[in-house]
Design a protein around this motif. Structure first.
Motif, PDB file in Angstrom:
ATOM      1  N   UNK A   1       0.877  -1.173   0.000  1.00  0.00           N
ATOM      2  CA  UNK A   1       0.000   0.000   0.000  1.00  0.00           C
ATOM      3  C   UNK A   1       0.909   1.215   0.000  1.00  0.00           C
ATOM      4  N   UNK A   2       0.889   1.992  -1.095  1.00  0.00           N
ATOM      5  CA  UNK A   2       1.874   3.049  -1.301  1.00  0.00           C
ATOM      6  C   UNK A   2       1.501   4.404  -0.715  1.00  0.00           C
ATOM      7  N   UNK A   3       0.258   4.642  -0.466  1.00  0.00           N
ATOM      8  CA  UNK A   3      -0.166   5.959   0.020  1.00  0.00           C
ATOM      9  C   UNK A   3       0.065   6.100   1.514  1.00  0.00           C
ATOM     10  N   UNK A   4       0.466   7.303   1.929  1.00  0.00           N
ATOM     11  CA  UNK A   4       0.671   7.571   3.352  1.00  0.00           C
ATOM     12  C   UNK A   4      -0.116   8.788   3.839  1.00  0.00           C
TER      13      UNK A   4
ATOM     14  N   UNK B   1       0.897  -8.151   3.451  1.00  0.00           N
ATOM     15  CA  UNK B   1       0.600  -6.767   3.113  1.00  0.00           C
ATOM     16  C   UNK B   1       1.618  -5.880   3.813  1.00  0.00           C
ATOM     17  N   UNK B   2       2.230  -5.005   3.036  1.00  0.00           N
ATOM     18  CA  UNK B   2       3.173  -4.026   3.572  1.00  0.00           C
ATOM     19  C   UNK B   2       2.577  -2.642   3.337  1.00  0.00           C
ATOM     20  N   UNK B   3       2.266  -1.965   4.402  1.00  0.00           N
ATOM     21  CA  UNK B   3       1.730  -0.609   4.332  1.00  0.00           C
ATOM     22  C   UNK B   3       2.915   0.340   4.481  1.00  0.00           C
ATOM     23  N   UNK B   4       3.214   1.095   3.442  1.00  0.00           N
ATOM     24  CA  UNK B   4       4.371   1.993   3.456  1.00  0.00           C
ATOM     25  C   UNK B   4       4.277   2.966   4.642  1.00  0.00           C
ATOM     26  N   UNK B   5       3.071   3.324   5.028  1.00  0.00           N
ATOM     27  CA  UNK B   5       2.889   4.242   6.159  1.00  0.00           C
ATOM     28  C   UNK B   5       3.332   3.627   7.482  1.00  0.00           C
TER      29      UNK B   5
END
Length: 169
Positions: free
Chosen positions: A4-7, A33-37
């Motif tokens: 997930x690229x949005x922060x 799942x890797x959340x960039x945030x």
């Protein structure tokens, strides 16, 4: 691995990621799942290294992709090599396609393989009901087809990672 690229505050990225997961059959996968945030440096390297392929759920910001995603990509060069990358893009009129155009060039430089198919979602904020993204069967079918291609590439490229082959320059 789904990234997930949005922060940004109020982001819709997790909603887009949840929709994508609902369209595929995750029971066949060991999907992380890797959340960039929320990414932490030591764990992130290990997570990326053990992934066989990547789905990147990215918005389009100013005709490109988020800066935090750029940092993640640049800090982990070898982890992307000889792995497929598929994009679930979203945004306004373009549906995030300009972000994907830029990402394809970046990942090619890192010896990753961008898939031909992907998912493009126009104005996802206009298609949410009770916090869930609701799209038609055409979008759902594109998600399944894109995932099939990603898995095909992941299996095809796996022996090159374990054998140490680099391929032709």
């Amino acid at each position: 691995m789904l990234i997930i690229a949005s922060v940004r505050e109020g982001r819709i990225g997790p909603t887009v990621a949840d929709w994508f997961i609902d369209q595929i059959d995750p029971s066949d996968l060991d999907l992380e799942v890797l959340d960039v945030a929320r990414a932490s440096e030591p764990d992130t390297s290990e997570l990326l290294a053990r992934a066989d392929g990547f789905v990147i759920a990215t918005p389009e910001y100013n005709h490109s992709y988020p800066g935090h995603l750029k940092v993640l990509i640049d800090e982990h060069g070898p982890e992307w090599s000889r792995k497929p990358v598929m994009f679930v893009s979203y945004g306004g009129v373009s549906g995030g396609l300009r972000a994907v155009e830029h990402l394809r060039a970046v990942f090619a430089e890192l010896h990753a393989v961008g898939t031909q198919t992907g998912v493009v979602i126009h104005a996802p904020w206009e298609h949410t009901v009770d916090g869930r993204l609701v799209l038609d069967e055409v979008a759902a079918a594109s998600a399944r087809e894109a995932m099939r291609e990603l898995l095909w590439w992941a299996e095809l490229l796996k022996p090159t990672r374990t054998s140490g082959e680099r391929g032709a320059a």
